[in-house]
Motif scaffolding. Structure first.
Motif, PDB file in Angstrom:
ATOM      1  N   LEU A 297       0.822  -1.218   0.000  1.00  0.00           N
ATOM      2  CA  LEU A 297       0.000   0.000   0.000  1.00  0.00           C
ATOM      3  C   LEU A 297       0.855   1.268   0.000  1.00  0.00           C
ATOM      4  CD1 LEU A 297      -2.708   1.393   0.038  1.00  0.00           C
ATOM      5  CD2 LEU A 297      -2.789   1.100   2.526  1.00  0.00           C
ATOM      6  N   PRO A 298       1.890   1.380   0.866  1.00  0.00           N
ATOM      7  CA  PRO A 298       2.746   2.574   0.796  1.00  0.00           C
ATOM      8  C   PRO A 298       3.408   2.752  -0.571  1.00  0.00           C
ATOM      9  CG  PRO A 298       3.121   1.417   2.858  1.00  0.00           C
ATOM     10  CD  PRO A 298       2.248   0.532   2.014  1.00  0.00           C
ATOM     11  N   ILE A 299       3.821   1.651  -1.193  1.00  0.00           N
ATOM     12  CA  ILE A 299       4.446   1.749  -2.513  1.00  0.00           C
ATOM     13  C   ILE A 299       3.425   2.233  -3.544  1.00  0.00           C
ATOM     14  CG2 ILE A 299       5.457   0.415  -4.406  1.00  0.00           C
ATOM     15  CD1 ILE A 299       6.797  -1.345  -2.311  1.00  0.00           C
ATOM     16  N   SER A 300       2.205   1.717  -3.477  1.00  0.00           N
ATOM     17  CA  SER A 300       1.161   2.144  -4.418  1.00  0.00           C
ATOM     18  C   SER A 300       0.851   3.629  -4.255  1.00  0.00           C
ATOM     19  CB  SER A 300      -0.108   1.309  -4.206  1.00  0.00           C
ATOM     20  OG  SER A 300       0.110  -0.048  -4.536  1.00  0.00           O
ATOM     21  N   LEU A 301       0.783   4.080  -3.003  1.00  0.00           N
ATOM     22  CA  LEU A 301       0.525   5.502  -2.755  1.00  0.00           C
ATOM     23  C   LEU A 301       1.672   6.359  -3.277  1.00  0.00           C
ATOM     24  CD1 LEU A 301      -0.958   5.339   0.859  1.00  0.00           C
ATOM     25  CD2 LEU A 301      -2.192   5.728  -1.286  1.00  0.00           C
ATOM     26  N   TRP A 302       2.897   5.866  -3.130  1.00  0.00           N
ATOM     27  CA  TRP A 302       4.062   6.599  -3.648  1.00  0.00           C
ATOM     28  C   TRP A 302       4.025   6.676  -5.168  1.00  0.00           C
ATOM     29  CZ3 TRP A 302       8.137   4.278  -6.538  1.00  0.00           C
ATOM     30  CH2 TRP A 302       9.172   5.176  -6.876  1.00  0.00           C
ATOM     31  N   LEU A 303       3.626   5.577  -5.822  1.00  0.00           N
ATOM     32  CA  LEU A 303       3.533   5.567  -7.277  1.00  0.00           C
ATOM     33  C   LEU A 303       2.498   6.579  -7.772  1.00  0.00           C
ATOM     34  CD1 LEU A 303       3.687   1.720  -7.969  1.00  0.00           C
ATOM     35  CD2 LEU A 303       5.475   3.404  -8.451  1.00  0.00           C
ATOM     36  N   ILE A 304       1.406   6.696  -7.042  1.00  0.00           N
ATOM     37  CA  ILE A 304       0.389   7.679  -7.418  1.00  0.00           C
ATOM     38  C   ILE A 304       0.897   9.094  -7.181  1.00  0.00           C
ATOM     39  CG2 ILE A 304      -1.918   8.558  -6.867  1.00  0.00           C
ATOM     40  CD1 ILE A 304      -2.734   5.702  -6.197  1.00  0.00           C
ATOM     41  N   ASP A 305       1.586   9.297  -6.062  1.00  0.00           N
ATOM     42  CA  ASP A 305       2.072  10.629  -5.706  1.00  0.00           C
ATOM     43  C   ASP A 305       3.127  11.133  -6.693  1.00  0.00           C
ATOM     44  OD1 ASP A 305       2.299  12.849  -3.586  1.00  0.00           O
ATOM     45  OD2 ASP A 305       4.377  12.168  -3.784  1.00  0.00           O
ATOM     46  N   ARG A 306       3.951  10.227  -7.213  1.00  0.00           N
ATOM     47  CA  ARG A 306       5.016  10.654  -8.134  1.00  0.00           C
ATOM     48  C   ARG A 306       4.455  11.150  -9.463  1.00  0.00           C
ATOM     49  NH1 ARG A 306       6.952   6.520 -11.743  1.00  0.00           N
ATOM     50  NH2 ARG A 306       9.067   7.302 -11.573  1.00  0.00           N
ATOM     51  N   ASN A 307       3.177  10.833  -9.742  1.00  0.00           N
ATOM     52  CA  ASN A 307       2.538  11.301 -10.969  1.00  0.00           C
ATOM     53  C   ASN A 307       1.431  12.313 -10.678  1.00  0.00           C
ATOM     54  OD1 ASN A 307       4.108   9.619 -12.631  1.00  0.00           O
ATOM     55  ND2 ASN A 307       2.712   7.899 -12.319  1.00  0.00           N
ATOM     56  N   LYS A 308       1.509  12.952  -9.510  1.00  0.00           N
ATOM     57  CA  LYS A 308       0.420  13.845  -9.104  1.00  0.00           C
ATOM     58  C   LYS A 308       0.274  15.043 -10.040  1.00  0.00           C
ATOM     59  CE  LYS A 308       3.456  16.046  -5.687  1.00  0.00           C
ATOM     60  NZ  LYS A 308       3.662  16.298  -4.229  1.00  0.00           N
ATOM     61  N   HIS A 309       1.363  15.508 -10.627  1.00  0.00           N
ATOM     62  CA  HIS A 309       1.278  16.661 -11.526  1.00  0.00           C
ATOM     63  C   HIS A 309       0.539  16.291 -12.817  1.00  0.00           C
ATOM     64  CE1 HIS A 309       3.832  18.947  -8.876  1.00  0.00           C
ATOM     65  NE2 HIS A 309       4.783  18.026  -8.939  1.00  0.00           N
ATOM     66  N   GLU A 310       0.811  15.098 -13.333  1.00  0.00           N
ATOM     67  CA  GLU A 310       0.098  14.642 -14.524  1.00  0.00           C
ATOM     68  C   GLU A 310      -1.373  14.390 -14.211  1.00  0.00           C
ATOM     69  OE1 GLU A 310       2.905  13.543 -13.428  1.00  0.00           O
ATOM     70  OE2 GLU A 310       4.395  13.794 -15.036  1.00  0.00           O
ATOM     71  N   LEU A 311      -1.642  13.852 -13.030  1.00  0.00           N
ATOM     72  CA  LEU A 311      -3.026  13.566 -12.645  1.00  0.00           C
ATOM     73  C   LEU A 311      -3.829  14.853 -12.465  1.00  0.00           C
ATOM     74  CD1 LEU A 311      -2.442  10.712 -10.023  1.00  0.00           C
ATOM     75  CD2 LEU A 311      -3.318  10.474 -12.348  1.00  0.00           C
ATOM     76  N   ALA A 312      -3.138  15.907 -12.002  1.00  0.00           N
ATOM     77  CA  ALA A 312      -3.828  17.179 -11.777  1.00  0.00           C
ATOM     78  C   ALA A 312      -4.330  17.795 -13.074  1.00  0.00           C
ATOM     79  CB  ALA A 312      -2.906  18.155 -11.058  1.00  0.00           C
ATOM     80  N   GLN A 313      -3.738  17.400 -14.191  1.00  0.00           N
ATOM     81  CA  GLN A 313      -4.131  17.964 -15.486  1.00  0.00           C
ATOM     82  C   GLN A 313      -5.274  17.194 -16.137  1.00  0.00           C
ATOM     83  OE1 GLN A 313      -0.555  18.086 -17.814  1.00  0.00           O
ATOM     84  NE2 GLN A 313       0.506  19.471 -16.422  1.00  0.00           N
ATOM     85  N   ILE A 314      -5.674  16.085 -15.507  1.00  0.00           N
ATOM     86  CA  ILE A 314      -6.765  15.274 -16.056  1.00  0.00           C
ATOM     87  C   ILE A 314      -8.078  15.690 -15.398  1.00  0.00           C
ATOM     88  CG2 ILE A 314      -7.662  12.936 -16.365  1.00  0.00           C
ATOM     89  CD1 ILE A 314      -4.817  11.906 -16.181  1.00  0.00           C
ATOM     90  N   ASN A 315      -9.073  15.923 -16.196  1.00  0.00           N
ATOM     91  CA  ASN A 315     -10.384  16.288 -15.664  1.00  0.00           C
ATOM     92  C   ASN A 315     -11.084  15.046 -15.106  1.00  0.00           C
ATOM     93  OD1 ASN A 315     -10.127  19.005 -16.433  1.00  0.00           O
ATOM     94  ND2 ASN A 315     -10.860  18.553 -18.512  1.00  0.00           N
ATOM     95  N   SER A 316     -11.291  15.059 -13.804  1.00  0.00           N
ATOM     96  CA  SER A 316     -11.962  13.922 -13.175  1.00  0.00           C
ATOM     97  C   SER A 316     -13.476  14.074 -13.316  1.00  0.00           C
ATOM     98  CB  SER A 316     -11.591  13.833 -11.691  1.00  0.00           C
ATOM     99  OG  SER A 316     -11.992  14.997 -11.003  1.00  0.00           O
ATOM    100  N   LYS A 317     -14.126  12.975 -13.608  1.00  0.00           N
ATOM    101  CA  LYS A 317     -15.575  12.981 -13.788  1.00  0.00           C
ATOM    102  C   LYS A 317     -16.147  11.716 -13.188  1.00  0.00           C
ATOM    103  CE  LYS A 317     -19.128  13.384 -17.357  1.00  0.00           C
ATOM    104  NZ  LYS A 317     -19.391  13.463 -18.819  1.00  0.00           N
TER     105      LYS A 317
END
Length: 238
Positions: free
Chosen positions: A31-51
């Motif tokens: 779980l910590p590794i998965s959260l880290w993997l998501i966090d390392r791409n947070k800038h790219e994720l911020a540019q995606i419109n969530s719906k």
């Protein structure tokens, strides 16, 4: 947090397995590794419109039913698979398909927390014994094998469940999948690397067992039979 509270019994059961098993103790790190993997791409994720997705609510209900069936049938694998699938369908429901697609690997990596693989132990024991006996015969040492028991002139050895290499195999595959995701862009390279991880883990365990028997033979059973058996095992694995 709500998911943790709602499925507290399943999470508690899972944590107890991680805590009491040397084979699946790596589950605490997933779980910590998965959260880290998501966090390392947070800038790219911020540019995606969530719906949010209404269709995903159906998947949430179906997955919850799947989990309930696992609980009633006392099949831990089904229960735990459905439990981690909830993270996937909930992410889909709250953030939409585009976000889900962007974080698919961290979510899939969560499934490595599921303690499954014990069914491989008998097969791994046979493979380990096969490799050991083959290498012993290559050196010209007389050897007799009866199932998991290996006998040489200086003594007897047993390829027990702990010697099957299941711990090494599962941990190697887990690390290999993570490393291939971080290091390779092409799918065929990722698959090839994970496959080689499996080969190295299985063959390496066979070599470890062979070397333990060889040390016992050369030392007239004065080494690699007690506590040093574990020490030599860790050295060979390293």
């Amino acid at each position: 947090i709500c998911t943790l509270l709602a499925f507290n019994s399943s999470f508690t059961k899972l944590v107890l397995i991680w805590q009491n098993s040397n084979t699946y103790g790596h589950g605490f790190l997933i779980l910590p590794i998965s959260l880290w993997l998501i966090d390392r791409n947070k800038h790219e994720l911020a540019q995606i419109n969530s719906k949010p997705s209404l269709i995903a609510l159906f998947a949430v209900g179906l997955t919850s039913l799947f989990w309930f069936v696992g609980v009633l049938s006392y099949v831990n694998v089904i229960e735990q698979f459905a439990l981690f699938s909830l993270f996937v369908v909930l992410a889909w429901a709250f953030y939409g398909w585009k976000i889900l697609s962007a974080i698919k690997f961290p979510l899939i990596f969560l499934y490595f927390s599921i303690p499954v693989g014990d069914f491989l132990i008998p097969y791994l024991q046979f493979i380990t014994a096969d490799i050991s006996v083959f290498l012993i015969e290559m050196l010209g040492i007389p050897v007799f094998r009866d199932g998991m028991y290996i006998q040489i002139p200086n003594g007897n050895f047993l390829v027990a469940e702990a010697c099957s290499g299941i711990r090494f195999l599962i941990s190697t595959i887990t690390m290999g999948v993570l490393y291939s995701y971080l290091s390779f862009n092409k799918l065929y390279k990722q698959i090839l690397f994970v496959f080689l991880c499996c080969v190295v883990a299985i063959v390496g365990n066979g070599l470890r067992a062979f070397l333990m028997i060889l040390i016992g033979h050369l030392s007239d059973m004065k080494a690699a039979v007690g506590f040093d058996h574990l020490v030599y095992g860790w050295v060979f694995f390293s």
